[in-house]
Design a protein around this motif. Structure first.
Motif, PDB file in Angstrom:
ATOM      1  N   GLY A 112       0.454  -1.328  -0.233  1.00 39.36           N
ATOM      2  CA  GLY A 112       0.110   0.436   0.205  1.00 39.36           C
ATOM      3  C   GLY A 112       0.711   1.573   0.086  1.00 39.36           C
ATOM      4  N   LEU A 113       2.728   1.326  -0.260  1.00 37.72           N
ATOM      5  CA  LEU A 113       2.954   2.027  -0.095  1.00 37.72           C
ATOM      6  C   LEU A 113       2.645   3.230  -1.152  1.00 37.72           C
ATOM      7  N   GLY A 114       2.256   2.707  -2.386  1.00 42.11           N
ATOM      8  CA  GLY A 114       2.714   3.793  -3.827  1.00 42.11           C
ATOM      9  C   GLY A 114       1.213   4.747  -3.266  1.00 42.11           C
ATOM     10  N   ILE A 115       0.096   4.077  -2.836  1.00 39.79           N
ATOM     11  CA  ILE A 115      -0.961   4.917  -2.646  1.00 39.79           C
ATOM     12  C   ILE A 115      -1.550   6.159  -1.552  1.00 39.79           C
ATOM     13  N   SER A 116      -0.712   5.817  -0.676  1.00 40.35           N
ATOM     14  CA  SER A 116      -0.522   6.219   0.095  1.00 40.35           C
ATOM     15  C   SER A 116       0.870   8.002  -0.130  1.00 40.35           C
ATOM     16  N   LEU A 117       2.262   7.121  -1.116  1.00 40.28           N
ATOM     17  CA  LEU A 117       2.348   8.781  -1.553  1.00 40.28           C
ATOM     18  C   LEU A 117       1.662   8.944  -1.835  1.00 40.28           C
ATOM     19  N   VAL A 118       0.999   8.529  -3.115  1.00 42.27           N
ATOM     20  CA  VAL A 118      -0.099   9.573  -3.699  1.00 42.27           C
ATOM     21  C   VAL A 118      -0.834  10.639  -3.285  1.00 42.27           C
ATOM     22  N   LYS A 119      -1.309  10.060  -2.164  1.00 41.97           N
ATOM     23  CA  LYS A 119      -2.358  10.891  -1.246  1.00 41.97           C
ATOM     24  C   LYS A 119      -1.433  11.701  -0.198  1.00 41.97           C
ATOM     25  N   SER A 120      -0.043  10.630   0.192  1.00 46.69           N
ATOM     26  CA  SER A 120       1.239  11.872   1.060  1.00 46.69           C
ATOM     27  C   SER A 120       1.848  13.334   0.348  1.00 46.69           C
ATOM     28  N   ALA A 121       1.643  13.067  -1.455  1.00 46.25           N
ATOM     29  CA  ALA A 121       2.454  14.369  -2.147  1.00 46.25           C
ATOM     30  C   ALA A 121       1.464  15.617  -2.109  1.00 46.25           C
ATOM     31  N   PRO A 122      -0.090  15.278  -2.543  1.00 46.09           N
ATOM     32  CA  PRO A 122      -0.526  16.693  -2.516  1.00 46.09           C
ATOM     33  C   PRO A 122      -0.463  17.543  -1.559  1.00 46.09           C
ATOM     34  N   ALA A 123      -1.151  16.284  -0.509  1.00 48.60           N
ATOM     35  CA  ALA A 123      -1.294  16.655   1.523  1.00 48.60           C
ATOM     36  C   ALA A 123      -0.048  17.561   1.599  1.00 48.60           C
ATOM     37  N   SER A 124       0.856  17.237   0.934  1.00 49.99           N
ATOM     38  CA  SER A 124       2.623  17.413   1.640  1.00 49.99           C
ATOM     39  C   SER A 124       2.192  19.021   1.217  1.00 49.99           C
ATOM     40  N   ALA A 125       2.447  19.278  -0.493  1.00 56.51           N
ATOM     41  CA  ALA A 125       2.323  19.950  -1.426  1.00 56.51           C
ATOM     42  C   ALA A 125       1.810  21.271  -0.543  1.00 56.51           C
ATOM     43  N   VAL A 126       0.058  20.985  -0.875  1.00 56.65           N
ATOM     44  CA  VAL A 126      -0.465  22.011  -0.009  1.00 56.65           C
ATOM     45  C   VAL A 126      -0.643  22.767   1.247  1.00 56.65           C
ATOM     46  N   THR A 127       0.042  22.109   1.849  1.00 55.43           N
ATOM     47  CA  THR A 127       0.029  22.364   3.420  1.00 55.43           C
ATOM     48  C   THR A 127       1.563  23.427   3.980  1.00 55.43           C
ATOM     49  N   MET A 128       2.248  22.872   3.642  1.00 51.70           N
ATOM     50  CA  MET A 128       3.637  23.743   3.247  1.00 51.70           C
ATOM     51  C   MET A 128       3.345  24.827   2.408  1.00 51.70           C
ATOM     52  N   TRP A 129       2.559  24.879   0.937  1.00 54.64           N
ATOM     53  CA  TRP A 129       2.495  26.274  -0.174  1.00 54.64           C
ATOM     54  C   TRP A 129       2.020  26.874   0.968  1.00 54.64           C
ATOM     55  N   THR A 130       0.940  26.210   1.740  1.00 59.65           N
ATOM     56  CA  THR A 130      -0.414  27.513   2.569  1.00 59.65           C
ATOM     57  C   THR A 130       0.785  28.119   3.980  1.00 59.65           C
ATOM     58  N   TYR A 131       1.044  26.802   4.918  1.00 56.40           N
ATOM     59  CA  TYR A 131       1.416  27.407   5.574  1.00 56.40           C
ATOM     60  C   TYR A 131       2.777  28.701   5.104  1.00 56.40           C
ATOM     61  N   GLU A 132       3.815  28.275   4.545  1.00 57.21           N
ATOM     62  CA  GLU A 132       4.248  29.415   3.784  1.00 57.21           C
ATOM     63  C   GLU A 132       3.966  31.241   3.628  1.00 57.21           C
ATOM     64  N   HIS A 133       2.943  30.795   2.545  1.00 53.06           N
ATOM     65  CA  HIS A 133       2.149  31.871   2.420  1.00 53.06           C
ATOM     66  C   HIS A 133       1.083  32.082   3.489  1.00 53.06           C
ATOM     67  N   VAL A 134       0.363  31.508   4.065  1.00 51.12           N
ATOM     68  CA  VAL A 134       0.377  32.611   5.568  1.00 51.12           C
ATOM     69  C   VAL A 134       0.828  33.247   6.768  1.00 51.12           C
ATOM     70  N   LEU A 135       2.753  32.653   6.457  1.00 51.00           N
ATOM     71  CA  LEU A 135       3.698  33.015   6.976  1.00 51.00           C
ATOM     72  C   LEU A 135       3.501  34.406   6.550  1.00 51.00           C
ATOM     73  N   LYS A 136       3.807  33.982   5.539  1.00 54.99           N
ATOM     74  CA  LYS A 136       3.790  35.449   4.707  1.00 54.99           C
ATOM     75  C   LYS A 136       3.554  37.023   4.916  1.00 54.99           C
ATOM     76  N   LEU A 137       2.036  36.372   5.134  1.00 63.06           N
ATOM     77  CA  LEU A 137       1.419  37.278   4.757  1.00 63.06           C
ATOM     78  C   LEU A 137       0.970  37.738   6.754  1.00 63.06           C
ATOM     79  N   LEU A 138       1.346  37.736   7.347  1.00 69.16           N
ATOM     80  CA  LEU A 138       1.281  38.297   8.491  1.00 69.16           C
ATOM     81  C   LEU A 138       2.680  38.843   9.074  1.00 69.16           C
ATOM     82  N   ARG A 139       3.247  38.217   8.611  1.00 74.83           N
ATOM     83  CA  ARG A 139       4.710  39.253   8.685  1.00 74.83           C
ATOM     84  C   ARG A 139       5.134  40.411   7.854  1.00 74.83           C
ATOM     85  N   PHE A 140       4.435  40.535   7.157  1.00 76.97           N
ATOM     86  CA  PHE A 140       3.998  41.808   6.031  1.00 76.97           C
ATOM     87  C   PHE A 140       2.976  42.602   6.762  1.00 76.97           C
TER      88      PHE A 140
END
Length: 205
Positions: free
Chosen positions: A171-199
């Motif tokens: 089941g590793l393959g499907i787990s990676l398919v799930k993990s990749a977009p979740a991690s991308a959205v999480t970290m993209w949102t984290y960094e952009h919200v952090l920049k907004l708060l600093r601004f």
């Protein structure tokens, strides 16, 4: 790009991520257990709703029943979160410097971190899920095909004995398919919200 990789204070990053992961996993573990059990139900439904599942587990398995498989869960999430944030901080600077659309360097770093960290700890995640469906109702999950498991190490040995080492990565393959977009959205949102708060804070000053 590889020459521009810089390694941050890895120990601080690892410990921060690991501590946060362990605390969050322990506090929310009963909900994770219920999610796994609901997903493992077939036509022969074991639990009809959240309330009935909570009452039934408390009655048949006691308080400890809500934490079936907690050890491999914490054993998985501690290195996962530690590795995730350590790897992310290594890849973020060089990827963020690239001219990627929508500032997606953060998302790309998140994908790499999520996939590498998930691959490293996947056997523990698999063992956690198999332990979560143990108990009095085990025979009614997944068509009654789930063997009896007891404990982290004995479960790992049983899987290797019956399914080989590849069984630990089922089941590793499907787990990676799930993990990749979740991690991308999480970290993209984290960094952009952090920049907004600093601004916003900078404007107030």
């Amino acid at each position: 790009m590889l020459q521009s990789l810089s390694f941050p204070n890895s120990i601080d990053t690892f410990l921060s991520g690991a501590s946060a992961g362990a605390a969050a996993t322990s506090l929310t573990y009963p909900l994770d257990l219920l999610r796994t059990r609901f997903a493992a139900q077939g036509r022969d439904r074991v639990y009809m709703n959240f309330r009935s599942s909570f009452v039934d587990i408390a009655h048949t398995e006691g308080f400890r029943g809500f934490f079936q498989g907690l050890l491999p869960a914490v054993g998985q999430i501690v290195p996962y979160m530690g590795l995730f944030f350590s790897i992310y901080e290594v890849f973020r600077p060089p990827l963020a410097s690239l001219s990627l659309p929508f500032g997606s360097g953060d998302a790309a770093a998140g994908i790499l971190a999520g996939m590498l960290a998930k691959s490293g700890v996947f056997p523990l995640d698999l063992i956690r899920k198999r332990l979560q469906v143990q108990g009095p109702m085990r025979a009614r999950y997944a068509g009654g095909s789930i063997p009896v498991y007891n404990g982290l190490w004995s479960t790992g040995r049983a899987i290797v004995s019956k399914e080989g080492w590849r069984g630990l990565y089922r089941g590793l393959g499907i787990s990676l398919v799930k993990s990749a977009p979740a991690s991308a959205v999480t970290m993209w949102t984290y960094e952009h919200v952090l920049k907004l708060l600093r601004f916003t804070k900078a404007k107030e000053l």
